[in-house]
Write a protein that holds these residues in place. Structure first.
Motif, PDB file in Angstrom:
ATOM      1  N   GLY A   1       0.774  -1.127  -0.273  1.00 48.32           N
ATOM      2  CA  GLY A   1      -0.233   0.129  -0.149  1.00 48.32           C
ATOM      3  C   GLY A   1       0.872   1.232  -0.119  1.00 48.32           C
ATOM      4  O   GLY A   1       1.771   1.438  -0.973  1.00 48.32           O
ATOM      5  N   THR A   2       0.612   2.172   0.954  1.00 48.97           N
ATOM      6  CA  THR A   2       1.270   3.395   1.145  1.00 48.97           C
ATOM      7  C   THR A   2       2.634   3.094   1.563  1.00 48.97           C
ATOM      8  O   THR A   2       3.586   4.128   1.288  1.00 48.97           O
ATOM      9  CB  THR A   2       0.729   4.225   2.117  1.00 48.97           C
ATOM     10  OG1 THR A   2       0.421   3.707   3.433  1.00 48.97           O
ATOM     11  CG2 THR A   2      -0.761   4.600   1.730  1.00 48.97           C
ATOM     12  N   ALA A   3       3.170   1.997   1.925  1.00 50.41           N
ATOM     13  CA  ALA A   3       4.547   1.737   2.308  1.00 50.41           C
ATOM     14  C   ALA A   3       5.219   1.239   0.978  1.00 50.41           C
ATOM     15  O   ALA A   3       6.500   0.940   1.335  1.00 50.41           O
ATOM     16  CB  ALA A   3       4.683   0.927   3.473  1.00 50.41           C
ATOM     17  N   ARG A   4       4.755   1.060  -0.068  1.00 53.44           N
ATOM     18  CA  ARG A   4       5.371   0.561  -1.219  1.00 53.44           C
ATOM     19  C   ARG A   4       6.551   1.347  -1.272  1.00 53.44           C
ATOM     20  O   ARG A   4       6.696   2.615  -1.546  1.00 53.44           O
ATOM     21  CB  ARG A   4       4.449   0.597  -2.446  1.00 53.44           C
ATOM     22  CG  ARG A   4       5.196   0.070  -3.673  1.00 53.44           C
ATOM     23  CD  ARG A   4       4.285  -0.327  -4.715  1.00 53.44           C
ATOM     24  NE  ARG A   4       4.740  -0.805  -6.087  1.00 53.44           N
ATOM     25  CZ  ARG A   4       4.154  -1.554  -6.941  1.00 53.44           C
ATOM     26  NH1 ARG A   4       2.863  -1.624  -6.797  1.00 53.44           N
ATOM     27  NH2 ARG A   4       4.844  -1.977  -7.835  1.00 53.44           N
ATOM     28  N   PRO A   5       7.692   0.793  -1.766  1.00 50.43           N
ATOM     29  CA  PRO A   5       9.034   1.471  -1.765  1.00 50.43           C
ATOM     30  C   PRO A   5       9.074   2.215  -3.066  1.00 50.43           C
ATOM     31  O   PRO A   5       8.318   1.679  -4.190  1.00 50.43           O
ATOM     32  CB  PRO A   5      10.191   0.249  -1.900  1.00 50.43           C
ATOM     33  CG  PRO A   5       9.535  -0.839  -2.126  1.00 50.43           C
ATOM     34  CD  PRO A   5       7.972  -0.616  -1.718  1.00 50.43           C
ATOM     35  N   ASP A   6      10.072   3.405  -3.097  1.00 49.55           N
ATOM     36  CA  ASP A   6      10.105   4.201  -4.554  1.00 49.55           C
ATOM     37  C   ASP A   6      10.778   3.631  -5.492  1.00 49.55           C
ATOM     38  O   ASP A   6      10.662   3.835  -6.579  1.00 49.55           O
ATOM     39  CB  ASP A   6      10.551   5.542  -4.100  1.00 49.55           C
ATOM     40  CG  ASP A   6       9.692   6.177  -3.138  1.00 49.55           C
ATOM     41  OD1 ASP A   6       8.543   6.886  -3.245  1.00 49.55           O
ATOM     42  OD2 ASP A   6      10.243   6.410  -1.793  1.00 49.55           O
ATOM     43  N   ALA A   7      11.786   2.480  -5.145  1.00 46.27           N
ATOM     44  CA  ALA A   7      12.643   1.847  -6.117  1.00 46.27           C
ATOM     45  C   ALA A   7      13.048   0.404  -5.500  1.00 46.27           C
ATOM     46  O   ALA A   7      13.078   0.294  -4.051  1.00 46.27           O
ATOM     47  CB  ALA A   7      14.166   2.760  -6.203  1.00 46.27           C
ATOM     48  N   VAL A   8      13.276  -0.387  -6.249  1.00 44.07           N
ATOM     49  CA  VAL A   8      13.645  -1.808  -5.848  1.00 44.07           C
ATOM     50  C   VAL A   8      14.776  -2.127  -6.608  1.00 44.07           C
ATOM     51  O   VAL A   8      15.091  -1.895  -8.025  1.00 44.07           O
ATOM     52  CB  VAL A   8      12.746  -3.037  -6.223  1.00 44.07           C
ATOM     53  CG1 VAL A   8      13.253  -4.257  -6.038  1.00 44.07           C
ATOM     54  CG2 VAL A   8      11.506  -2.487  -5.656  1.00 44.07           C
ATOM     55  N   LEU A   9      16.343  -2.138  -5.939  1.00 41.83           N
ATOM     56  CA  LEU A   9      17.258  -2.690  -6.530  1.00 41.83           C
ATOM     57  C   LEU A   9      17.957  -4.178  -6.188  1.00 41.83           C
ATOM     58  O   LEU A   9      17.807  -4.566  -4.968  1.00 41.83           O
ATOM     59  CB  LEU A   9      18.589  -1.491  -5.824  1.00 41.83           C
ATOM     60  CG  LEU A   9      18.043   0.078  -6.049  1.00 41.83           C
ATOM     61  CD1 LEU A   9      19.103   0.713  -5.117  1.00 41.83           C
ATOM     62  CD2 LEU A   9      18.152   0.255  -7.518  1.00 41.83           C
TER      63      LEU A   9
END
Length: 401
Positions: free
Chosen positions: A363-371
């Motif tokens: 939800g709202t805690a979804r990360p802005d980026a996945v590395l």
């Protein structure tokens, strides 16, 4: 801490004396024992240049009489320093005895007591093994040798930290009997892999230098948990667990440390972990309080969401915050980044697809980026090094190459 007596073997005395230059080249540093202002005695084989041998059955010269009651100080042990500054933890004879009794009870409750070999190098497995007369083997440093050791010994109980477990699994190790792990987060996916590699039971143990062990959970119970956060199990007998007003987990009980060196006694151990108790009274960790990420005025605790990132193919995953940038109005705001370490040989497009569901449910805690990158580790327990992971994420976001 001013010592009254230093016990050291010949190798330690050499590293602190004539061989100090060599020791420093090996990243080993010991204080000058002769400058401590207290007696030094040799344990083990004594060489001509060593201090006098430890006097057995007699009080060492210059050593003051010590209290020997249950409330007497028994050991000073330092925390690892991976999550905060190291602190000197003082246990008494009574708290050590209570901790060992809890360990004995946990081993007994987990199943039949065996006299087959035990593999591990901590109090957690050594004491129960020795009290029942079982032989103890120290784990090999090499993962491949460790895998052969497990095959040859077929230990009834094995204790390895999560990084050592991952290394052993990567080397094709097969497990036997019960496997215990702690000192760093151990997710349901890792415990499930251990069971899939032959272990009859795989236990995650929640313990602190200040109180050991506090809780434990078996792989199947952990896998069945569907709520947010990291289930670490019900408090063990004698352990009291309560979140304070800020959500920080407080622990107390007979096995809790007496005090920190130089401070007054305190019956409650402040864990630094944000946690809650579920309807069954089990402890569910929500992450280190100091690891909170502030994004657009929302407080995000990584420990609530990291377990869901450990899908098949993920070796390790952490959520970290990096400065958001964007000018003075964004000062203090952070971007949330998932640093995911794939298991060797994993197909990255498939792994991205497997992560899409857990990421959506955040939800709202979804990360802005996945590395995708190797997660840095630190400390004697080789826990995830979050500052180093945040620095890695910031560098990768600035230069995607």
């Amino acid at each position: 801490a001013g010592p009254s007596l230093v016990l050291a073997d010949a190798a330690a005395q050499a590293a602190a004396g004539w061989a100090r230059p060599l020791a420093r080249r090996a990243a080993l540093a010991l204080p000058d024992l002769g400058a401590l202002g207290c007696p030094v005695a040799t344990v083990g084989p004594r060489l001509p240049w060593c201090a006098p041998a430890l006097e057995r059955g007699a009080r060492q010269a210059g050593l003051p009489a010590a209290r020997v009651g249950d409330d007497a100080d028994a050991v000073v042990v330092f925390t690892s320093g991976t999550t905060s500054q190291p602190r000197a933890v003082v246990h008494t004879r009574a708290s050590l005895a209570a901790g060992m009794e809890t360990v004995e009870g946990l081993f007994a409750a987990a199943g039949e007591v065996s006299q087959r070999p035990v593999l591990g190098g901590t109090f957690f497995v050594l004491v129960p093994a020795l009290t029942r007369g079982a032989p103890v083997a120290l784990p090999a440093r090499s993962a491949r040798v460790l895998a052969r050791q497990l095959h040859r010994l077929r230990p009834a109980d094995t204790y390895l930290t999560p990084p050592r477990l991952r290394e052993a699994l990567g080397a094709g190790a097969r497990f036997h009997g019960r496997v215990w792990t702690g000192s760093a987060p151990a997710g349901a996916e890792l415990l499930g892999r251990v069971r899939g590699a032959g272990a009859a039971q795989a236990w995650g143990v929640y313990a602190l230098t200040e109180l050991f062990p506090a809780a434990a959970v078996e792989a199947r119970e952990k896998a069945a948990f569907e709520g947010p956060g990291d289930l670490v199990g019900a408090p063990l007998p004698g352990v009291r667990a309560e979140p304070d007003a800020d959500g920080q987990l407080l622990l107390s009980g007979p096995s809790a440390r007496h005090r920190y060196l130089g401070e007054e006694p305190d019956p409650w151990v402040r864990t630094g972990d944000r946690a809650r108790l579920d309807a069954a009274g089990r402890i569910v960790l929500e992450g280190r309080i100091k690891d909170m990420v502030l994004r657009r005025a929302e407080n995000i605790y990584p420990g609530l969401y990291e377990p869901s990132l450990h899908v098949p193919g993920v070796e390790l995953a952490v959520l970290v915050g990096v400065p958001a940038g964007g000018g003075p109005e964004a000062a203090g705001d952070e971007r949330l980044v998932a640093v995911v370490q794939p298991r060797r040989g994993t197909d990255l497009p498939r792994l991205r697809a497997a992560l899409s569901g857990p990421l959506h449910r955040m939800g709202t805690a979804r990360p802005d980026a996945v590395l995708f990158a190797e997660v840095p580790l630190a400390g004697r327990s080789r826990k995830p090094d979050r500052p180093a992971a945040a620095a890695l994420a910031a560098a990768r976001l600035e230069d995607p190459r």
